[in-house]
Design an enzyme around this catalytic site. Structure first.
Site, PDB file in Angstrom:
ATOM      1  N   SER A 142      10.158  -3.826  -9.876  1.00 35.19           N
ATOM      2  CA  SER A 142      10.032  -2.383  -9.667  1.00 35.19           C
ATOM      3  C   SER A 142      11.189  -1.688 -10.367  1.00 35.19           C
ATOM      4  O   SER A 142      12.290  -2.239 -10.457  1.00 35.19           O
ATOM      5  CB  SER A 142      10.108  -2.090  -8.170  1.00 35.19           C
ATOM      6  OG  SER A 142      10.296  -0.703  -7.959  1.00 35.19           O
TER       7      SER A 142
ATOM      8  N   TYR B  46      14.385  -2.808   0.167  1.00 34.08           N
ATOM      9  CA  TYR B  46      13.321  -2.943  -0.845  1.00 34.08           C
ATOM     10  C   TYR B  46      13.937  -2.960  -2.238  1.00 34.08           C
ATOM     11  O   TYR B  46      13.664  -3.857  -3.042  1.00 34.08           O
ATOM     12  CB  TYR B  46      12.327  -1.783  -0.725  1.00 34.08           C
ATOM     13  CG  TYR B  46      11.265  -1.801  -1.826  1.00 34.08           C
ATOM     14  CD1 TYR B  46      10.257  -2.755  -1.810  1.00 34.08           C
ATOM     15  CD2 TYR B  46      11.295  -0.881  -2.868  1.00 34.08           C
ATOM     16  CE1 TYR B  46       9.291  -2.792  -2.819  1.00 34.08           C
ATOM     17  CE2 TYR B  46      10.338  -0.907  -3.871  1.00 34.08           C
ATOM     18  CZ  TYR B  46       9.340  -1.866  -3.843  1.00 34.08           C
ATOM     19  OH  TYR B  46       8.388  -1.908  -4.845  1.00 34.08           O
TER      20      TYR B  46
HETATM   21  N1  LIG Z   1       3.009   1.233  -6.028  1.00 29.63           N
HETATM   22  C1  LIG Z   1       4.171   1.486  -6.590  1.00 29.63           C
HETATM   23  O1  LIG Z   1       4.587   2.659  -6.765  1.00 29.63           O
HETATM   24  C2  LIG Z   1       5.028   0.350  -7.074  1.00 29.63           C
HETATM   25  C3  LIG Z   1       6.133   0.659  -7.857  1.00 29.63           C
HETATM   26  C4  LIG Z   1       6.932  -0.373  -8.318  1.00 29.63           C
HETATM   27  C5  LIG Z   1       6.626  -1.681  -8.010  1.00 29.63           C
HETATM   28  N2  LIG Z   1       5.557  -1.966  -7.233  1.00 29.63           N
HETATM   29  C6  LIG Z   1       5.293  -3.383  -6.933  1.00 29.63           C
HETATM   30  O2  LIG Z   1       3.972  -3.696  -7.301  1.00 29.63           O
HETATM   31  C7  LIG Z   1       3.491  -4.757  -6.475  1.00 29.63           C
HETATM   32  C8  LIG Z   1       2.126  -4.373  -5.928  1.00 29.63           C
HETATM   33  O3  LIG Z   1       2.284  -3.244  -5.093  1.00 29.63           O
HETATM   34  P1  LIG Z   1       1.129  -2.196  -4.802  1.00 29.63           P
HETATM   35  O4  LIG Z   1       1.712  -0.865  -4.953  1.00 29.63           O
HETATM   36  O5  LIG Z   1      -0.110  -2.564  -5.542  1.00 29.63           O
HETATM   37  O6  LIG Z   1       0.945  -2.479  -3.249  1.00 29.63           O
HETATM   38  P2  LIG Z   1      -0.359  -2.551  -2.346  1.00 29.63           P
HETATM   39  O7  LIG Z   1      -1.382  -1.595  -2.812  1.00 29.63           O
HETATM   40  O8  LIG Z   1       0.137  -2.466  -0.951  1.00 29.63           O
HETATM   41  O9  LIG Z   1      -0.877  -4.028  -2.653  1.00 29.63           O
HETATM   42  C9  LIG Z   1      -0.140  -5.126  -2.247  1.00 29.63           C
HETATM   43  C10 LIG Z   1      -1.051  -6.313  -2.104  1.00 29.63           C
HETATM   44  O10 LIG Z   1      -0.307  -7.359  -1.469  1.00 29.63           O
HETATM   45  C11 LIG Z   1      -1.021  -7.786  -0.312  1.00 29.63           C
HETATM   46  N3  LIG Z   1      -0.107  -8.162   0.735  1.00 29.63           N
HETATM   47  C12 LIG Z   1       0.778  -7.385   1.393  1.00 29.63           C
HETATM   48  N4  LIG Z   1       1.430  -8.098   2.313  1.00 29.63           N
HETATM   49  C13 LIG Z   1       0.936  -9.356   2.245  1.00 29.63           C
HETATM   50  C14 LIG Z   1       1.203 -10.562   2.943  1.00 29.63           C
HETATM   51  N5  LIG Z   1       2.079 -10.611   3.941  1.00 29.63           N
HETATM   52  N6  LIG Z   1       0.536 -11.676   2.594  1.00 29.63           N
HETATM   53  C15 LIG Z   1      -0.394 -11.632   1.617  1.00 29.63           C
HETATM   54  N7  LIG Z   1      -0.706 -10.535   0.921  1.00 29.63           N
HETATM   55  C16 LIG Z   1      -0.052  -9.406   1.247  1.00 29.63           C
HETATM   56  C17 LIG Z   1      -1.836  -6.585   0.123  1.00 29.63           C
HETATM   57  O11 LIG Z   1      -2.893  -7.017   0.936  1.00 29.63           O
HETATM   58  P3  LIG Z   1      -3.477  -6.040   2.065  1.00 29.63           P
HETATM   59  O12 LIG Z   1      -4.479  -5.188   1.366  1.00 29.63           O
HETATM   60  O13 LIG Z   1      -4.043  -6.959   3.061  1.00 29.63           O
HETATM   61  O14 LIG Z   1      -2.333  -5.212   2.599  1.00 29.63           O
HETATM   62  C18 LIG Z   1      -2.282  -6.031  -1.239  1.00 29.63           C
HETATM   63  O15 LIG Z   1      -3.358  -6.766  -1.740  1.00 29.63           O
HETATM   64  C19 LIG Z   1       4.540  -4.963  -5.385  1.00 29.63           C
HETATM   65  O16 LIG Z   1       5.309  -6.088  -5.702  1.00 29.63           O
HETATM   66  C20 LIG Z   1       5.374  -3.692  -5.454  1.00 29.63           C
HETATM   67  O17 LIG Z   1       6.707  -3.900  -5.031  1.00 29.63           O
HETATM   68  C21 LIG Z   1       4.733  -0.976  -6.772  1.00 29.63           C
END
Ligand SMILES: NC(=O)c1ccc[n+]([C@@H]2O[C@H](COP(=O)([O-])OP(=O)(O)OC[C@H]3O[C@@H](n4cnc5c(N)ncnc54)[C@H](OP(=O)(O)O)[C@@H]3O)[C@@H](O)[C@H]2O)c1
Length: 234
Positions: free
Chosen positions: A124, A137
């Site tokens: 991130s 985080y």
């Molecule tokens: N969105 C942003 O602005 C952003 C910015 C920078 C970096 N990131 C990084 O991008 C990556 C993806 O994030 P995202 O924004 O796409 O988040 P998201 O929409 O919450 O998706 C995260 C995924 O991980 C799964 N997950 C969460 N906790 C879990 C657990 N304990 N065991 C197994 N699976 C689990 C979730 O499943 P469920 O659907 O069951 O919850 C979902 O499929 C992360 O590493 C995040 O730090 C995101």
């Protein structure tokens, strides 16, 4: 999900690993019928640490070409360190999901990797700067960890045809960021992933999306007051 859909569109068979079997079944069926590729699911909760032999077992006999180390959680809302609800458990859970998963899923996949392939470690942009009120985080995403892990592995595997990339997005409109409406600087996951995948093989460390690269350049060339960073990440 967006990575799985985009890679399936490019013809890859997909293995989805996440915690809810119901969601896994829905997404896997949708991908198989829309893209005509094989799909497989492995249910695993990354907040636990005893899941990796199950994942390894589920991958046996497959040939992995691309691993996206994507699982991650953040704070339910920005908060002062000592006021984070259930701080002890939260720290363990966050470290297991955001850090341990990258170190443990990578060897499980490398054991069954094709001769050529790519590993994308999703970090991130909040790991590029300390982000108060999202302190744990931000620290879990600190660029030194993913970047040193990715670059160290890249050096070990450079003659084996495996590309290892660290990916540093700013905001993307997902459940984690709680941003509902995509904008130019906060793209939809589909838009972000389509752009990010174009950087594989070209950049070992990437923001993955032009507006994010511009923001990163801007933040790294000026001395940004931390209050601006707090405002942006809030
Ligand atoms: N969105 C942003 O602005 C952003 C910015 C920078 C970096 N990131 C990084 O991008 C990556 C993806 O994030 P995202 O924004 O796409 O988040 P998201 O929409 O919450 O998706 C995260 C995924 O991980 C799964 N997950 C969460 N906790 C879990 C657990 N304990 N065991 C197994 N699976 C689990 C979730 O499943 P469920 O659907 O069951 O919850 C979902 O499929 C992360 O590493 C995040 O730090 C995101």
């Amino acid at each position: 999900k967006a990575y799985a859909e985009e890679l399936a569109r490019k013809g890859f068979a997909i293995v989805l690993i996440s915690r809810s079997q119901e969601k896994l079944d829905d997404v896997s069926k949708a991908i198989a019928s829309k893209c005509g590729v094989e799909t497989k699911t492995i249910q695993a909760d990354f907040s636990a640490v005893d899941i990796y032999s199950k994942i390894e077992g589920g991958l046996t006999g497959l040939e992995i070409g691309v691993l996206v180390n994507n699982v991650g959680i953040s704070y339910p809302y920005p908060e002062f360190f000592l006021s984070v609800p259930n701080l002890d458990t939260f720290i363990d859970t966050l470290v297991n999901i955001n850090i341990t998963s990258v170190c443990q899923v990578t060897p499980a996949c490398l054991a069954v990797f094709r001769k050529k392939g790519a590993i994308l470690n999703i970090s991130s942009a909040s790991g590029m700067y300390p982000v108060p009120l999202l302190t744990v985080y931000s620290a879990s995403k600190v660029i030194a960890f993913v970047d040193f892990f990715s670059r160290g592995l890249q050096a070990e595997y450079k003659n084996k045809g495996i590309i290892i990339q660290s990916v540093l997005p700013f905001f993307v409109a997902t459940k984690l960021s709680k941003i509902r409406r995509a904008t130019l600087d906060k793209p939809s996951p589909e838009r972000y992933v389509a752009s990010q995948l174009n950087t594989v093989g070209l950049q070992t460390q990437t923001n993955g999306y032009l507006p994010h690269a511009i923001m990163s350049h801007w933040l790294s060339t000026i001395t940004t007051p931390s209050v601006l960073i707090i405002c942006y990440f809030r």
